[in-house]
Every structure is written in C-alpha cells, then in structure tokens.
Design an enzyme around this catalytic site. Sequence first.
Site, PDB file in Angstrom:
ATOM      1  N   SER A  39     111.693  56.669  17.582  1.00 59.50           N
ATOM      2  CA  SER A  39     110.871  55.961  16.603  1.00 59.50           C
ATOM      3  C   SER A  39     109.424  56.423  16.606  1.00 59.50           C
ATOM      4  CB  SER A  39     110.934  54.447  16.842  1.00 59.50           C
ATOM      5  OG  SER A  39     110.308  54.100  18.064  1.00 59.50           O
ATOM      6  N   LYS A  76     105.085  51.199  20.143  1.00 60.12           N
ATOM      7  CA  LYS A  76     104.734  51.333  18.733  1.00 60.12           C
ATOM      8  C   LYS A  76     103.211  51.424  18.587  1.00 60.12           C
ATOM      9  CE  LYS A  76     108.894  50.803  16.852  1.00 60.12           C
ATOM     10  NZ  LYS A  76     109.623  51.023  18.107  1.00 60.12           N
TER      11      LYS A  76
END
Length: 225
Positions: free
Chosen positions: A142, A179
Amino acid sequence: MDDAPKLTARQQQILDLVQTSIERTGSPPTRAEIAAELGFRSANAAEEHLQALARKGVIELVGGTSRGIRLKSDTLRSLNQLRNKQFSLPLPSLSQLMLPLVGRVAAGSPILAQEHIDQSYAIEASMFPRRPDYLLKVRGMSMRDAGILDGDLLAVQKAREAKNGQIVVARLGDEVTVKRFRRVRGTIELLPENPDFEPIVVTPESGEFEIEGLAVGLIRNTLLM
C-alpha cells in the site's frame, strides 16, 4: 576524509534536500518536488543529478516508484567525518542501536510488548536522520510509491502526534497500519501511496485509533540477512 565522495555544490544541495525530506516526512522527495524546490525547469534535471549521486555511491535509486531514493549508510559514515563541512544539516553520530523487530501485534497490547518482539538488530545510528525506537516489518504494497515495499523494515520513532504529510504507524481497532497522515477538519485520513488502495478515514465512529510512531528510515530486509 579521503574516502568521502566529492560532490558538486548542487549535488550537496540535493542530498541535503533528500535528508531533510526523510527527517520531516519519513520519505524522500519525488523528482518533481526536487525540481520545484531547487528551481529546475523539469523533473528530468533532478533525475540527472540523482543519477550522478548514484554513480558516486552516495544514494541508491529504486525503480518503479517516484520516491525510490535511498541514502547509503557507508556514505553517511564517511560524510560524518566531515563534521558539516559539506552539508548544512548535522549528520547522525556513529553509534550502534539495538532495535527490536516488531512482528504481528495483538489487539489491545502495547506495540513493544515482549511477545511482539521477533528479534533485535544492531543498526548504525548513521542510517537514520532521527533516532528510531524499533523496526516494523512492512506487510503489503500500500506504500509502494513512497518506496516502502513488502518485507522492508520500517524504522519507527515512538510518537503520539503527527503532522500532515508524515508517514505514521497507526493502530486502528485490531489493526496496525503504515500510512501517510492527514488531518482534515474533524477527521483523520490515513493515505496509501498506491492507487490500488483506498484511503482510511478515521471518524469518532471508527473505534479505537492511536498513532504509535513516525517513520524515520527504511531498511531493505535483504540487508539484514
């Protein structure tokens, strides 16, 4: 020091910029960001300077990602001896850190609980712009476009707060994720660096949310084999 690479003023400037970006956000700049910061007409000019730095052994360029720039630890060791004669940023000291490698994290328990520690590694502090507290093994792709790949070891400094744009290790319910952090009005967004993944929007209804730390560096898993 004789084995320190000789850089042009522009190359020194770009290396400073890469270090600053890693220190502030946890990831290197893109070619476009380098071009904008230094007044180049295009990202191609930034790429030419990065290729020159790679040829001199100062950095490693990782293909397939816009932020694939790695500072090489042996180069940082040499540059440390110059005591800021080449660089405006202070370079880290040459001490070793014993960093625990965190494996899978159980829900509701501290991330550095003993049962989460797979092993520990002796890592030179010169590899990082800020002192990390632990390593976290990255799972998934990701964050690919930030140069953070599956199996990499993310160096993390413990923190409970983050600024917009920083890469964080966050706990959301039973999951721990890596993230990019962004706060927008009353919500928090955890942004992936891969268009195949959706942002995570944190609201009061999302359940337990906590920032566990900030990314301060990255180690390829193969380097520790």
